[in-house]
Design a protein around this motif. Structure first.
Motif, PDB file in Angstrom:
ATOM      1  N   ARG A 126       0.830  -1.209   0.000  1.00  0.00           N
ATOM      2  CA  ARG A 126       0.000   0.000   0.000  1.00  0.00           C
ATOM      3  C   ARG A 126       0.855   1.245   0.000  1.00  0.00           C
ATOM      4  NH1 ARG A 126      -3.174  -3.056   3.672  1.00  0.00           N
ATOM      5  NH2 ARG A 126      -2.172  -1.999   5.442  1.00  0.00           N
ATOM      6  N   GLN A 127       1.971   1.207   0.741  1.00  0.00           N
ATOM      7  CA  GLN A 127       2.858   2.366   0.747  1.00  0.00           C
ATOM      8  C   GLN A 127       3.462   2.591  -0.631  1.00  0.00           C
ATOM      9  OE1 GLN A 127       5.710   2.660   3.926  1.00  0.00           O
ATOM     10  NE2 GLN A 127       4.444   1.453   5.324  1.00  0.00           N
ATOM     11  N   VAL A 128       3.877   1.504  -1.283  1.00  0.00           N
ATOM     12  CA  VAL A 128       4.453   1.644  -2.614  1.00  0.00           C
ATOM     13  C   VAL A 128       3.433   2.212  -3.589  1.00  0.00           C
ATOM     14  CG1 VAL A 128       5.380   0.351  -4.568  1.00  0.00           C
ATOM     15  CG2 VAL A 128       6.168  -0.156  -2.268  1.00  0.00           C
ATOM     16  N   GLN A 129       2.176   1.728  -3.505  1.00  0.00           N
ATOM     17  CA  GLN A 129       1.138   2.251  -4.381  1.00  0.00           C
ATOM     18  C   GLN A 129       0.873   3.730  -4.093  1.00  0.00           C
ATOM     19  OE1 GLN A 129      -2.170  -0.348  -3.724  1.00  0.00           O
ATOM     20  NE2 GLN A 129      -1.243  -2.095  -4.784  1.00  0.00           N
ATOM     21  N   ALA A 130       0.928   4.105  -2.815  1.00  0.00           N
ATOM     22  CA  ALA A 130       0.746   5.509  -2.475  1.00  0.00           C
ATOM     23  C   ALA A 130       1.875   6.356  -3.041  1.00  0.00           C
ATOM     24  CB  ALA A 130       0.667   5.676  -0.946  1.00  0.00           C
ATOM     25  N   VAL A 131       3.095   5.831  -2.997  1.00  0.00           N
ATOM     26  CA  VAL A 131       4.237   6.547  -3.557  1.00  0.00           C
ATOM     27  C   VAL A 131       4.057   6.721  -5.062  1.00  0.00           C
ATOM     28  CG1 VAL A 131       6.696   6.372  -4.028  1.00  0.00           C
ATOM     29  CG2 VAL A 131       5.849   5.857  -1.775  1.00  0.00           C
ATOM     30  N   GLU A 132       3.633   5.657  -5.740  1.00  0.00           N
ATOM     31  CA  GLU A 132       3.409   5.742  -7.179  1.00  0.00           C
ATOM     32  C   GLU A 132       2.387   6.823  -7.504  1.00  0.00           C
ATOM     33  OE1 GLU A 132       2.162   2.020  -8.691  1.00  0.00           O
ATOM     34  OE2 GLU A 132       4.028   0.988  -8.214  1.00  0.00           O
ATOM     35  N   SER A 133       1.291   6.821  -6.772  1.00  0.00           N
ATOM     36  CA  SER A 133       0.234   7.791  -7.033  1.00  0.00           C
ATOM     37  C   SER A 133       0.723   9.215  -6.830  1.00  0.00           C
ATOM     38  CB  SER A 133      -0.959   7.502  -6.110  1.00  0.00           C
ATOM     39  OG  SER A 133      -1.957   8.491  -6.246  1.00  0.00           O
ATOM     40  N   ALA A 134       1.501   9.427  -5.757  1.00  0.00           N
ATOM     41  CA  ALA A 134       1.982  10.781  -5.481  1.00  0.00           C
ATOM     42  C   ALA A 134       2.982  11.242  -6.529  1.00  0.00           C
ATOM     43  CB  ALA A 134       2.608  10.843  -4.087  1.00  0.00           C
ATOM     44  N   LEU A 135       3.863  10.346  -6.944  1.00  0.00           N
ATOM     45  CA  LEU A 135       4.899  10.735  -7.880  1.00  0.00           C
ATOM     46  C   LEU A 135       4.381  10.915  -9.300  1.00  0.00           C
ATOM     47  CD1 LEU A 135       7.854   8.527  -6.641  1.00  0.00           C
ATOM     48  CD2 LEU A 135       7.484  10.956  -6.283  1.00  0.00           C
ATOM     49  N   VAL A 285       1.424  14.461   0.577  1.00  0.00           N
ATOM     50  CA  VAL A 285       2.637  14.002   1.247  1.00  0.00           C
ATOM     51  C   VAL A 285       2.316  12.938   2.298  1.00  0.00           C
ATOM     52  CG1 VAL A 285       2.724  15.679   3.135  1.00  0.00           C
ATOM     53  CG2 VAL A 285       4.838  14.857   2.159  1.00  0.00           C
ATOM     54  N   LEU A 286       1.140  12.974   2.890  1.00  0.00           N
ATOM     55  CA  LEU A 286       0.750  11.920   3.828  1.00  0.00           C
ATOM     56  C   LEU A 286       0.512  10.605   3.091  1.00  0.00           C
ATOM     57  CD1 LEU A 286      -1.561  13.852   6.311  1.00  0.00           C
ATOM     58  CD2 LEU A 286       0.636  12.787   6.824  1.00  0.00           C
ATOM     59  N   ARG A 287      -0.022  10.681   1.886  1.00  0.00           N
ATOM     60  CA  ARG A 287      -0.138   9.459   1.083  1.00  0.00           C
ATOM     61  C   ARG A 287       1.244   8.931   0.717  1.00  0.00           C
ATOM     62  NH1 ARG A 287      -4.526  12.232  -1.379  1.00  0.00           N
ATOM     63  NH2 ARG A 287      -3.126  13.012  -3.008  1.00  0.00           N
ATOM     64  N   LEU A 288       2.153   9.834   0.465  1.00  0.00           N
ATOM     65  CA  LEU A 288       3.505   9.434   0.092  1.00  0.00           C
ATOM     66  C   LEU A 288       4.178   8.623   1.194  1.00  0.00           C
ATOM     67  CD1 LEU A 288       5.814   9.701  -2.023  1.00  0.00           C
ATOM     68  CD2 LEU A 288       6.538  11.734  -0.800  1.00  0.00           C
ATOM     69  N   VAL A 289       3.921   8.976   2.447  1.00  0.00           N
ATOM     70  CA  VAL A 289       4.531   8.250   3.562  1.00  0.00           C
ATOM     71  C   VAL A 289       3.634   7.128   4.074  1.00  0.00           C
ATOM     72  CG1 VAL A 289       5.879  10.259   4.254  1.00  0.00           C
ATOM     73  CG2 VAL A 289       3.653   9.866   5.319  1.00  0.00           C
ATOM     74  N   GLY A 290       2.532   6.841   3.364  1.00  0.00           N
ATOM     75  CA  GLY A 290       1.687   5.715   3.729  1.00  0.00           C
ATOM     76  C   GLY A 290       0.738   5.967   4.874  1.00  0.00           C
ATOM     77  N   LEU A 291       0.326   7.232   5.076  1.00  0.00           N
ATOM     78  CA  LEU A 291      -0.570   7.563   6.181  1.00  0.00           C
ATOM     79  C   LEU A 291      -1.866   8.200   5.690  1.00  0.00           C
ATOM     80  CD1 LEU A 291       1.957   8.986   8.814  1.00  0.00           C
ATOM     81  CD2 LEU A 291       0.820   6.766   8.839  1.00  0.00           C
ATOM     82  N   ALA A 292      -2.318   7.787   4.513  1.00  0.00           N
ATOM     83  CA  ALA A 292      -3.540   8.372   3.959  1.00  0.00           C
ATOM     84  C   ALA A 292      -4.750   8.093   4.851  1.00  0.00           C
ATOM     85  CB  ALA A 292      -3.786   7.826   2.552  1.00  0.00           C
ATOM     86  N   ASP A 293      -4.734   6.969   5.581  1.00  0.00           N
ATOM     87  CA  ASP A 293      -5.869   6.598   6.440  1.00  0.00           C
ATOM     88  C   ASP A 293      -5.716   7.099   7.873  1.00  0.00           C
ATOM     89  OD1 ASP A 293      -6.928   5.229   4.259  1.00  0.00           O
ATOM     90  OD2 ASP A 293      -5.953   3.338   4.825  1.00  0.00           O
ATOM     91  N   GLN A 294      -4.617   7.795   8.170  1.00  0.00           N
ATOM     92  CA  GLN A 294      -4.364   8.248   9.543  1.00  0.00           C
ATOM     93  C   GLN A 294      -4.308   9.766   9.648  1.00  0.00           C
ATOM     94  OE1 GLN A 294      -4.210   6.171  12.026  1.00  0.00           O
ATOM     95  NE2 GLN A 294      -4.046   4.216  10.955  1.00  0.00           N
TER      96      GLN A 294
END
Length: 394
Positions: A126-135, A285-294
């Motif tokens: 999920r973190q990798v997918q979030a990084v992809e989406s942000a980048l 940037v929160l999605r980038l670090v994997g905290l989209a749900d927090q």
């Protein structure tokens, strides 16, 4: 495919079957194309004049695959049979993407009978997918490609100025006049580098990092950060310099009465960013670090690793060209430390220069990045793709 095999006992030539377009079905022509890449290591398109331009290697063979006949099967098959190739025999271009930390295996296909088994857990995916989406956002910082040689060497050859330059730097505290915290330190750090700072406790790591953000003014010497001479800069200009530097602390330093979103947004509010910019950049940037749900969680509702990721998000929300981390994994267990280091490495791949002071021997040895070792205020080792060595055991 033409007929190159005959079974023993064939007396007459079999009728020639028309050739099928099996090569097109077996191995699609990917010459001249870059295979899609996953994670935050994917290089963005570079310009020809860019000294850090990345030219992908020919990682995939372009020759059509040849299917061997099954035992006992008629090698002279009808066109409909020859054109049908099992899916397991078709090599996937994505099955052998090399890791940036490992040498590329040129021209090797990995054939899978089924879907590839992920090497990470669901949270990491999920973190990798979030990084992809942000980048993929065109407004985000451009992505640099992994390099095959020293960035410092490439930068020097291209005439690029170092982002940090220290010459004969010395710092003596009044409480210990006979024991300099830094003694004649000279080093250069170039844009895009990932540098580990290692050494015993009390060797001068924190003092060295503090001089980079002008928390500590050296006793003598010269230090330039982003072209600014920190020995001559006026105090009123220091806050403007710090806007270009992200800092991650060992103890997080989060505001306890604010949510994760508000902690990150506060860094932008302090420098006068418009609300529209804050609303767009903070979730990104929160999605980038994997905290989209927090985003709406308070610090005491987050684990230690999640709090550290909030601190990393706060440090990089303004997209600084320099990120300084003082023992970012000192209070975390090894599994969470690995996630934080992977995150810092992803940030480095976006072009940010990252400097990490750490005692994490296993992490330094496994990442093979530039290592600067301090002892009693002296730089005793500066090694490209180095290891931890015998420093910092305590």
């Amino acid at each position: 495919m033409g007929n190159h095999f005959r079974k023993p006992g064939d007396e007459q030539a079999a009728p020639q079957a028309p050739q099928a377009s099996a090569p097109d079905a077996v191995a699609p022509d990917i010459e001249g194309q870059t295979p899609s890449q996953t994670g935050a290591f994917a290089p963005a398109p570079q310009h020809a004049h860019d000294p850090f331009a990345y030219t992908p290697a020919d990682e995939f063979a372009s020759a059509p695959a040849k299917a061997s006949p099954a035992p006992g099967a008629d090698p002279i098959a009808a066109p409909s049979e020859t054109a049908s190739v099992p899916a397991a025999a078709v090599p996937s271009p994505l099955s052998s993407i090399p890791s940036p930390a490992e040498p590329s295996t040129t021209g090797v296909f990995m054939t899978h009978a089924g879907p590839a088994v992920p090497s990470t857990d669901a949270s990491e995916q999920r973190q990798v997918q979030a990084v992809e989406s942000a980048l993929q956002n065109p407004d985000f910082t451009s992505v640099f490609a992994p390099v095959g040689e020293s960035r410092a060497k490439m930068a020097r050859e291209a005439g690029v100025e170092p982002v940090i330059l220290m010459e004969h730097l010395t710092k003596v505290y009044a409480a210990q006049p006979n024991k300099p915290a830094l003694d004649d330190v000279s080093l250069e750090i170039y844009p895009g580098e990932f540098v580990f700072l290692v050494g015993h406790s009390g060797s001068g790591k924190t003092t060295l990092l503090s001089t980079m953000v002008r928390d500590v003014k050296p006793t003598s010497g010269r230090v330039l950060v982003a072209g600014q001479d920190l020995m001559r800069i006026k105090n009123r200009k220091v806050p403007f310099l710090r806007r270009q530097i992200g800092t991650v602390f060992q103890d997080f330093k989060l505001l306890p009465n604010k949510t994760a979103y508000e902690n990150v947004a506060f860094a932008l509010e302090c420098i006068g960013k418009p609300r529209a910019v804050i609303r767009s950049q903070v979730p990104e940037v929160l999605r980038l670090v994997g905290l989209a749900d927090q985003m709406d969680s308070m610090p005491d509702q987050l684990s230690g690793g999640e709090q550290q990721r909030v601190a990393v998000a706060r440090a990089m929300v303004n997209r600084p060209p320099l990120l300084i981390c003082d023992e970012p994994t000192g209070n975390l267990d090894p599994a969470i430390s690995l996630g934080i280091m992977k995150l810092l490495e992803r940030i480095n791949r976006t072009g940010t220069t990252v400097i990490v002071a750490t005692h994490d021997r296993e992490m330094v040895d496994s990442m093979h990045r530039r290592v600067i070792a301090l002892e009693a205020g002296h730089v005793i080792r500066d090694q490209e793709r180095g290891g931890y060595g015998l420093y910092g055991t305590h």
